[in-house]
Design an enzyme around this catalytic site. Structure first.
Site, short mmCIF file in Angstrom:
data_model
loop_
_atom_site.label_atom_id
_atom_site.label_comp_id
_atom_site.label_asym_id
_atom_site.label_seq_id
_atom_site.Cartn_x
_atom_site.Cartn_y
_atom_site.Cartn_z
N LEU A 51 33.15 -22.78 5.67
CA LEU A 51 33.17 -21.46 5.04
C LEU A 51 33.19 -21.56 3.53
CD1 LEU A 51 33.34 -18.40 5.16
CD2 LEU A 51 35.83 -18.62 5.45
N ILE A 93 47.06 -28.15 -0.12
CA ILE A 93 47.88 -26.93 -0.14
C ILE A 93 49.26 -27.14 0.48
CG2 ILE A 93 45.85 -25.44 -0.13
CD1 ILE A 93 46.55 -24.78 2.82
N TRP A 97 44.04 -26.33 9.09
CA TRP A 97 43.97 -27.30 10.19
C TRP A 97 43.27 -26.57 11.32
CZ3 TRP A 97 46.70 -32.18 11.17
CH2 TRP A 97 46.55 -32.65 12.47
N THR A 146 42.87 -16.24 12.51
CA THR A 146 42.12 -16.54 13.73
C THR A 146 42.44 -15.60 14.87
OG1 THR A 146 41.82 -18.28 15.42
CG2 THR A 146 43.94 -18.18 14.34
N ASP A 147 41.54 -15.55 15.83
CA ASP A 147 41.79 -14.80 17.07
C ASP A 147 42.85 -15.47 17.93
OD1 ASP A 147 39.95 -16.94 17.40
OD2 ASP A 147 39.18 -16.10 19.26
N TYR A 180 48.23 -24.31 17.55
CA TYR A 180 47.35 -23.84 16.48
C TYR A 180 47.57 -22.36 16.20
CZ TYR A 180 42.99 -22.18 14.37
OH TYR A 180 42.07 -21.56 13.56
N TRP A 234 35.06 -18.02 16.20
CA TRP A 234 33.80 -18.62 16.64
C TRP A 234 32.83 -18.84 15.47
CZ3 TRP A 234 31.77 -16.74 22.06
CH2 TRP A 234 32.82 -16.78 22.99
#
Length: 304
Positions: A18, A43, A67, A107-108, A131, A157
């Site tokens: 990204l 970070i 991660w 995230t989802d 996660y 995704w």
């Protein structure tokens, strides 16, 4: 006139899939951009984060560092938490010190993935993996430290030309295998990094203008599908026979971390903020293909 006349943007995790999309996009739009990959800024190091943010004094920080090894997080929870949970806290504290806006990618996987309707931004979370737990911790840290200037951007995704991903893998397997097994019991939204980068730029600009409220946003290409429907569509765009993709189940391809069965995200908050959500995933996939094929060394198929 450029919508980014002077403010500086700091992109962390800039060497990832990204970040590689976002940094040049901001540059093309006239922003002053500082791009720091993992080799330039860790970070998890609070002192290093404070120093970098104080040095560059950005107006907007976009944290693309994460991660993302979902299965490995199950056996390395402390390391995953350091990056996904504590890293965002360090960034949020540094942003607070200089008055910067923070866009934190999430995230989802923060949802349980057991429902059957798109998850709204305010739906209760319930991660089922290490996660997901670490990403939720990062969300909470940002919103706690920056209640008025912290933005959580959940996506899912991801695919693009800047790194390994499912679509790139299907392009490779189409050339290498006669048939490909793909799970058909996981529902989500393929998201092109170019489209996500565009919306991150728009959200950051709106945040600076004071027109987008802080909080949680869902940023996936709209619509919903399964991996087993995405793979044949990829084959079709390659000019290959989609029937070469065969269905299987998550149970048959068991992995250390459970995958969400249903993690389609609702994007209502974009319009409430006066911004357009991402387009449908099929349109994005079609437009992405020249770049994806180019990265894979494949010729771009002509119209069929």
């Amino acid at each position: 006139m450029s919508p980014y006349p002077r403010p500086r943007w700091l992109v962390t995790g800039a060497s990832g899939m990204l970040g590689r999309e976002l940094t040049p996009l901001l540059d093309r739009r006239g922003a002053a951009v500082t791009a720091l990959g993992r080799g330039h800024l860790d970070i998890t190091d609070g002192a290093a984060v404070r120093s970098a943010v104080a040095e560059h004094r950005p107006a907007v920080v976009v944290n693309c560092a994460a991660w993302t090894a979902v299965d490995e997080a199950e056996s390395e929870p402390a390391l995953a938490m350091a990056v996904n949970g504590e890293g965002p806290r360090h960034l949020a504290q540094a942003c607070r010190a200089v008055g910067a806006v923070l866009l934190q990618l999430s995230t989802d996987y923060v949802f349980p993935g057991s429902g059957g309707r798109p998850y709204r931004e305010d739906h209760p979370t319930g991660p089922r993996t290490v996660y997901g737990c670490t990403k939720r911790a990062g969300e909470r840290a940002v919103l706690e430290v920056l209640p008025d200037t912290g933005y959580i951007v959940r996506t899912a995704w991801l695919y693009g030309a800047g790194g390994p991903n499912f679509v790139a893998k299907m392009i490779r397997l189409e050339a290498d295998e006669d048939t490909v097994l793909v799970v058909d019991d996981q529902h989500g939204q393929p998201t092109w990094t170019a489209d996500l980068a565009d919306r991150l730029a728009a959200l950051g600009a709106a945040a600076l203008a004071g027109t987008a409220p802080a909080g949680i946003y869902h940023a996936t290409n709209t619509g919903g599908t399964t991996w087993n429907a995405l793979a044949p569509e990829t084959f079709r765009l390659l000019g290959a026979d989609p029937a070469r993709v065969r269905p299987t189940t998550s149970l048959a391809l068991a992995r250390p971390a459970v995958r969400p069965r249903y993690s389609v995200l609702d994007q209502s908050r974009w319009k409430a903020a006066g911004l357009e959500p991402l387009r449908h995933w099929r349109a994005a996939l079609t437009e992405s293909f020249p770049a994806l094929c180019g990265r894979a060394g494949r010729p771009v198929p002509g119209p069929r």
